[in-house]
Enzyme design. Structure first.
Site, PDB file in Angstrom:
ATOM      1  N   GLN A 172       5.423  -2.969  -9.287  1.00 23.76           N
ATOM      2  CA  GLN A 172       4.470  -2.817  -8.123  1.00 23.76           C
ATOM      3  C   GLN A 172       3.215  -3.505  -8.284  1.00 23.76           C
ATOM      4  O   GLN A 172       2.669  -3.704  -7.197  1.00 23.76           O
ATOM      5  CB  GLN A 172       4.421  -1.162  -7.866  1.00 23.76           C
ATOM      6  CG  GLN A 172       5.677  -0.490  -7.488  1.00 23.76           C
ATOM      7  CD  GLN A 172       5.296   0.880  -7.190  1.00 23.76           C
ATOM      8  OE1 GLN A 172       5.880   2.045  -7.737  1.00 23.76           O
ATOM      9  NE2 GLN A 172       4.483   1.200  -6.174  1.00 23.76           N
ATOM     10  N   ARG A 188       4.425   8.185  -4.008  1.00 28.85           N
ATOM     11  CA  ARG A 188       4.146   8.094  -2.711  1.00 28.85           C
ATOM     12  C   ARG A 188       2.650   8.825  -2.386  1.00 28.85           C
ATOM     13  O   ARG A 188       2.699   9.587  -1.397  1.00 28.85           O
ATOM     14  CB  ARG A 188       5.292   8.531  -1.844  1.00 28.85           C
ATOM     15  CG  ARG A 188       5.127   7.957  -0.440  1.00 28.85           C
ATOM     16  CD  ARG A 188       6.628   8.129   0.176  1.00 28.85           C
ATOM     17  NE  ARG A 188       6.418   7.343   1.511  1.00 28.85           N
ATOM     18  CZ  ARG A 188       7.724   6.893   1.772  1.00 28.85           C
ATOM     19  NH1 ARG A 188       8.822   7.189   1.440  1.00 28.85           N
ATOM     20  NH2 ARG A 188       7.621   6.259   3.065  1.00 28.85           N
ATOM     21  N   CYS A 189       1.682   8.261  -2.918  1.00 25.60           N
ATOM     22  CA  CYS A 189       0.407   9.036  -2.924  1.00 25.60           C
ATOM     23  C   CYS A 189      -0.774   8.102  -3.201  1.00 25.60           C
ATOM     24  O   CYS A 189      -0.655   7.254  -4.387  1.00 25.60           O
ATOM     25  CB  CYS A 189       0.425  10.119  -3.936  1.00 25.60           C
ATOM     26  SG  CYS A 189      -1.026  10.747  -4.433  1.00 25.60           S
ATOM     27  N   GLU A 221       2.268   6.489   2.792  1.00 19.37           N
ATOM     28  CA  GLU A 221       2.321   7.830   1.980  1.00 19.37           C
ATOM     29  C   GLU A 221       1.794   8.999   2.944  1.00 19.37           C
ATOM     30  O   GLU A 221       2.141  10.190   2.422  1.00 19.37           O
ATOM     31  CB  GLU A 221       1.300   7.440   0.980  1.00 19.37           C
ATOM     32  CG  GLU A 221       1.794   6.446   0.095  1.00 19.37           C
ATOM     33  CD  GLU A 221       0.799   5.831  -0.973  1.00 19.37           C
ATOM     34  OE1 GLU A 221      -0.351   5.942  -0.559  1.00 19.37           O
ATOM     35  OE2 GLU A 221       1.269   5.357  -1.890  1.00 19.37           O
TER      36      GLU A 221
END
Lengths: 164, 806, 277
Positions: free
Chosen positions: B237, B384-385, B760
């Site tokens: 990522q 996802r944060c 997110e």
């Protein structure tokens, strides 16, 4: 272990190769035949990313040995594109309705949806949700996948009516 | 010309710029199975690596016998810590300032830890090799409870840290203690608590879970001994950061490392960290001179590469008897596993947990977080944060509900009277953030009206009466949440990872015929960057989005950036894209003015062209300007039309949203059915509504899984109990709710296009919303707090403990 | 998740299959749909050197209904069972249960024979077959024999079938018309084994009740059936609760499972009663 000679029809073409009996169909497709559309997501037959169509059945190719597929008729996502290279109806509807994000589940999902619509050309939303419940998606929350499959069903049916 | 009769609106529509639901360009490949993911890569002579993993959660490694493994046909090498030690690679630095074993160095600290790395001709031979490696272990006492880990006589987990009283984030006060991080005003908060009309206190646990992207982590390392160049393809990522880290720890010069993130099958934070598989694959490629692939299995993934959450948050919230919140106190015990490998900006060892005052105007607050070692996998990634925002949002949204119970108030009303008001923005929070913009009351009223809140409460009350009369065994729960996110890390002055400032970048080149290529420092994992970033450029400089190629993920060609996680791509790289486009537009303006023979200031931008002010019939299109930039010598202007922007955001962005869930709960079996889920998101300027909606569906579904069943669980021996998808809950289309999405638009005042990021938000907002619905169903019977995940037996247990089973 | 090596056999008839079994003893295993065995092989928890694929044996296929008995070839897949309209009309309980097994892909491959023969306490078909009082036909070197489903299961993964026998057919008495039926199952999600599942038949001349995944074998209780036949629902539930022995797992603790077993059983009974003609 000595290798076996394995032969089957893949997306309308005869294919063959040598593989150990223990080689899983998903690996035979991806490694030996370089058909990398079907993916590996869980290895325990839960996620459905490896789904192919074998003899008219949706099958998780991580849970079938390549030798078991000897003599079979197999279709993968690569076989669902139109012969002229344009997107098939399901593929187009997934794009149209944003039925995919990372794309990893997509080949298995569309291959499964293809068989679902062969068996049930006019499914309800509930039937679509039940019918794709062997395929996991982590990105879309399924809502647009369901929408795409219902739209594809409608389009396929109107094509059929037009042809009649 | 046909073009001349087109209205500006028609010309604008042709561009497919910002605000339109442009279909994704990625999908033509993906729908045909023509994606290119790491495991699709095949190179001549490529080998496969696989790990021998520890069956024990805590054990001494007495010996490793590789002889039988080396005799397995196809096995070429077996690496152990002893082999890596001379290279200094048996340990590696973590993103959190700790270090982590690459291969077991004398002991193991969690079940599934990497012990030896087998290199073989293919994955079958590698698996046979793994099965043939013999490891002799001596098991040690296991600690899985973070509170017991801090007992004075708890087993020492990290013997390598013996005597180290100073950690990466300040003093360590115990052998299993990592750090204490304090924010806010402790004394003032405690004073408020002491004098408050009402104080609600509760332990809020956000359990351990895992991002579980459908594609696991993996890489292919290829060391070309002739050129001395290492190419590393991987599920990264943050490819640029991986290159820098790889250079720092391997000693290979950074220009000799090329990192490529190909298509990524979902990331969700799992693919930010650096894992032993990457290091071992690089070493194996150097040793063998051949490319080496490592792709983890799902079990490997759930057991060893990362985890998320695992925060025990003790909270106290003070209020007046009318419900005005006067203070917030939180002490968190954070279970980090065997190594502190959390992926947070350096100065934030507990991420942005200090956004835990949420959407509320809370005058004083205090937060302390203690990080603790246990015999569990390392990770602590932002699933996802944006770095612990999920934990913070869950904490405050539970504390609001707990306070509402204490005050005997409606929780919607309690939120309403405590929201930060529109005119208070930019708002300075008690824990140190400056919220950029918001209009919470408008969003809240819109949401309550949309679901018919009062009617729902009446229906719920009627159902409750019917339940009490014995006419039904199903209760209704109404889950409310108003969350505020903090994303777009972040300003270089306070955000860095391993010293790398968290800016991001975009480079745009316009080709002579007026099409373009843009390259960014980010990497899409399904977010659709190739679609949306082209839309930004289309709107900014008037080139159709369809004429713009977008590239990410190749460190040899893309400008340096910190990657995609924490909803930072749109806030940071999206801003860089707009800024680079504006540089091009400025140059285009000079060229247009020259061609039209007027002063620069006498032309203005009009959708896809520059026109002479007051004479709209005199214009130069961007296509004409592009060609001119390559074929005319314009005095004082360099040829070509390209620009790069490295964007250091002045502030974070603060998306927010109002979510409402209606759930039916079967008191007897603990089963539930989500009847409706309404999600209103305000992510500022909306670039592609279709993609935003898709992000909300997906994030809410991940949130549904987390709230209602998904967990990483260990038994007391440290055995991992949820290592396959049989027990690690990932919902199918059948269980997943249907979502209704909605929005308000409150642009970010400091972002060039006003966008805030959205990927997110739905995970941050939906988890408390689902959880609050469960709690709300049982509120009339006295339930205050029950820990997630709310799977069948835990909901059943709530009912059992409340005496609802007769 | 890579299996160890083995040799593959695809015999064309039962005799050849049994010959291979006899030649290799406990180093050989037969595979039907493979969705129980292959995952175990991938985890290297099933140790075998010879895999005997039954797919080419015609005698193991087909569904016939005659003289009050439905006969299912062991290689009948769940999907084929679901799609067979005659079978659905004769024994609707089968279809109702099969639709609750695993997921669509697994039902295309998973066979009824594999499901009943494996002895996995999580499988749905064993309890179902006990409820229906089915008989299993086993083929071995000594010829064929039949074993009642109610006598077949000894412990988890241990059954009355010897290692050298192949389960070939499932024979199910067709319940009298008007018999009430229901299969109720609680599970965490599609693809999961049951937290608790109940198969119930209520006819004019008796009742039969079996439950799944609440013990190391399926649980059929004669006492529960007798109570139910006499209209004593609470007696039926009490008898069944006395017979089950659930274990704690990720689905929940024992007390929860016992509670849910009773709830699910009551639901199945209610549903079966409502369908009784």
């Amino acid at each position: 272990m000595s290798k076996m000679h394995i032969k089957f029809r893949l997306n309308g073409q005869e294919v063959e190769g040598l593989a150990e009996p223990r080689m899983l169909l998903i690996h035979f497709l991806r490694e030996n035949l370089k058909v990398t559309g079907p993916h590996i997501g869980c290895e325990t037959s839960h996620c459905g990313a490896c789904t192919v169509d074998m003899g008219g059945k949706s099958v998780k190719s991580c849970t079938v040995f390549a030798c078991q597929a000897d003599g079979a008729e197999i279709t993968t996502i690569e076989g669902l594109t139109n012969p002229d290279g344009t997107l098939g109806v399901l593929q187009e509807m997934f794009r149209e309705h944003h039925g995919l994000q990372c794309g990893f589940c997509t080949p298995g999902m569309i291959t499964r949806a293809h068989r679902l619509l062969q068996e049930n050309p006019t499914p309800t939303e509930e039937e679509v949700r039940f019918g794709i419940s062997g395929n996991l998606c982590r990105c879309t929350g399924y809502q647009n996948i369901v929408k795409a499959i219902l739209a594809a069903a409608e389009q396929l049916n109107s094509h059929k009516e037009a042809a009649e | 010309m046909k073009d001349e009769v087109q209205s500006p609106e028609e010309r604008s529509a042709t561009l497919k710029g910002m605000g339109c639901s442009r279909k994704r360009v990625e999908d033509v490949r993906f729908t045909q199975g023509r994606g290119n993911y790491v495991d699709d890569i095949k190179l001549d002579g490529m080998l496969t690596g696989d790990f021998v993993r520890s069956p024990y959660a805590h054990a001494r490694v007495l010996s490793i016998d590789t002889e039988a493994a080396l005799a397995v046909p196809g096995v070429l090498a077996v690496l152990t810590a002893k082999d890596l030690e001379p290279l200094g690679l048996h340990w590696m630095p973590t993103l959190a300032g700790d270090k982590q074993m690459v291969l077991a160095d004398g002991k193991v600290l969690f079940q599934g830890q990497e012990v030896a790395y087998v290199v073989a001709t293919d994955r079958y031979a590698a698996a046979d090799g793994v099965a043939a490696v013999e490891v002799d272990y001596e098991d040690l006492p296991v600690v899985t409870d973070p509170f017991k880990a801090m007992d004075p006589d708890a087993p020492v987990l990290r013997e390598d840290l013996a005597g180290q009283t100073e950690g990466a984030h300040g003093p360590r006060r115990h052998h299993n203690h990592i750090f204490t991080w304090e924010q806010g005003d402790k004394a003032a908060t405690e004073a408020v608590l002491a004098e408050a009309d009402v104080v609600a206190e509760e332990m809020v646990y956000y359990h351990r879970t895992h991002p579980m992207p459908l594609e696991t982590c993996g890489c292919v390392a290829s060391m070309d001994k002739v050129t001395g160049k290492l190419t590393l393809w991987g599920t990264f990522q943050a490819p640029h950061a991986v290159r820098t880290v790889a250079s720092l720890i391997s000693g290979i010069a950074e220009h000799n490392i090329r990192v490529i993130s190909p298509d990524i099958g979902g990331g969700f934070g799992n693919k930010v960290g650096v894992y032993p598989g990457y290091v071992c694959s690089i070493v194996a490629s150097i040793v063998t001179g051949k490319p080496v692939k490592w792709v983890e299995s799902r079990m490997d993934n759930l057991m060893s590469t990362a985890f998320a959450r695992d925060y025990w948050m003790q909270g106290k919230i003070a209020a007046t008897k009318e419900g005005r919140i006067t203070g917030l106190w939180c002490h968190t015990t954070a279970d980090h596993g065997g190594f502190d490998a959390c992926a947070d900006p350096t100065k934030f060892p507990a991420g942005f947990m200090n956004i835990c005052t949420g959407s509320y105007d809370i005058p004083v607050a205090y937060l302390a977080v203690d990080g603790v070692y246990t015999n569990k996998a390392p990770g602590g990634v932002a699933y996802r944060c944006s770095f612990r925002v999920t934990e913070a949002a869950y904490f405050i949204e539970r504390m609001i509900e707990v306070l509402a119970i204490k005050l005997n108030m409606d929780a919607a009303e309690l939120r309403r009277i405590n929201f930060i008001r529109k005119e208070q923005f930019p708002y300075q929070s008690a824990l140190g953030w400056e919220y950029d913009s918001g209009d919470y009351h408008t969003a809240w009223e819109k949401a309550l009206n949309a679901v018919g809140y009062d009617g729902l409460r009446r229906e719920q009350a009627e159902r409750l009466e019917a339940f009490k009369r014995g006419e039904t065994r199903k209760l209704i729960g109404i889950g409310l949440t108003h969350f505020t996110e903090i994303v777009g890390a972040g300003p270089v002055k306070n955000c860095d990872i391993l010293g790398l400032g968290m800016f991001d970048s975009c480079e745009i080149r316009i080709h002579p015929t007026g099409s373009a290529i843009a390259r960014l420092g980010t990497i899409s994992q399904g977010q659709g960057h190739a679609t949306t970033f082209a839309q930004i450029i289309a709107s900014e400089i008037g080139i159709p989005a369809d004429d713009i190629t977008l590239e990410e993920g190749d460190t040899d060609t893309a400008p340096y950036g910190l990657g995609t996680y924490g909803s930072r791509s749109t806030p940071v790289a999206g801003a860089a894209t707009a800024m680079a486009a504006r540089k091009i537009r400025a140059k285009a303006q000079m060229i247009a003015a020259y061609l039209l023979e007027v002063h620069d200031d006498d032309v203005e931008f009009d959708v896809d062209r520059f026109v002479v002010k007051g004479a709209p019939e005199r214009f130069k299109t961007m296509k004409e300007i592009a060609f001119a930039s390559y074929n005319q010598a314009i005095p004082g202007v360099e040829p070509g039309l390209e620009a790069v922007s490295y964007y250091d955001p002045p502030n974070m962005t603060y998306p927010f949203g109002a979510y409402i869930c209606v759930m039916e709960i079967d008191v007897d079996t603990g089963e539930h059915a989500v009847r409706s889920f309404y999600a209103l998101d305000d992510c500022g300027t909306r670039i592609n509504p279709m993609i935003i909606e898709g992000q909300v569906h997906g994030g809410a579904t991940e949130g549904y899984a987390i709230a209602m069943g998904q967990e990483i669980a260990y038994d007391e021996m440290g055995n991992h109990k949820t290592a396959t998808l049989m027990d690690f809950f990932v919902p199918t289309a059948w269980e997943t709710p249907h979502y209704t999405t909605d929005f308000t638009v409150t642009p970010s005042p400091h972002h060039p296009i006003g966008a805030k990021g959205v990927g997110e938000s739905p995970n941050v907002g939906s988890v408390p919303c689902f959880s609050n619905a469960v709690h709300d169903a049982f509120r009339p019977f006295g339930l205050v707090q029950s820990h997630m995940p709310h799977d069948h037996w835990r909901i059943w247990k709530i009912a059992e403990d409340l005496g609802l089973h007769v | 998740m890579i299996p160890a090596g083995f040799e593959y056999h695809r015999p064309a008839d039962l005799a050849s299959a049994v010959d291979i079994l006899r030649a290799h003893g406990d180093e050989a295993r037969v595979v039907a749909g493979g969705h129980s065995l292959i995952p175990m092989m991938k985890l290297r928890m099933a140790d075998l050197r010879h895999l005997i694929d039954l797919q080419a044996i015609g005698a193991l296929k087909g569904i016939t209904i005659a003289e009050g008995t439905a006969t299912l070839g062991a290689m009948t897949t769940q999907h084929e069972l679901i799609e067979n309209a005659d079978l659905a009309a004769a024994i609707p309980l089968l279809r109702e249960a099969a639709l609750q097994i695993a997921d669509p892909q697994v039902r295309y491959m998973g066979t009824v024979g594999g499901n009943v023969a494996n002895g996995d306490p999580g499988n749905d078909m064993p309890g179902l077959m006990q409820c229906l009082d089915a008989r299993f036909e086993l083929y071995g070197a000594e010829g064929t024999r039949q074993v009642a489903a109610r006598d077949f299961y000894e412990a988890a993964y241990f059954t009355a079938r010897s290692d050298l026998e192949i389960l070939t057919k499932i024979l199910i008495p067709v319940p009298a018309s008007g018999t009430g039926y229901a299969y109720a199952k609680q599970k965490r999600k599609i693809g999961d084994y049951a937290t608790a599942a109940a198969a119930v038949l209520i006819g004019s001349d008796g009742a039969s009740v079996a439950m799944t995944n609440l013990s190391d074998t399926p649980v059929w209780s004669e006492e529960a059936g007798t109570a139910l036949a006499s209209g004593d629902i609470e007696g039926c539930v009490a008898a069944m609760l006395a017979a089950i022995d659930p274990q704690e797992d990720m689905r929940g603790p024992i007390a929860f499972k016992k509670h849910v077993a009773a709830v699910i059983l009551r639901r199945a009974i209610d549903s079966a009663l409502s369908r009784r003609a």
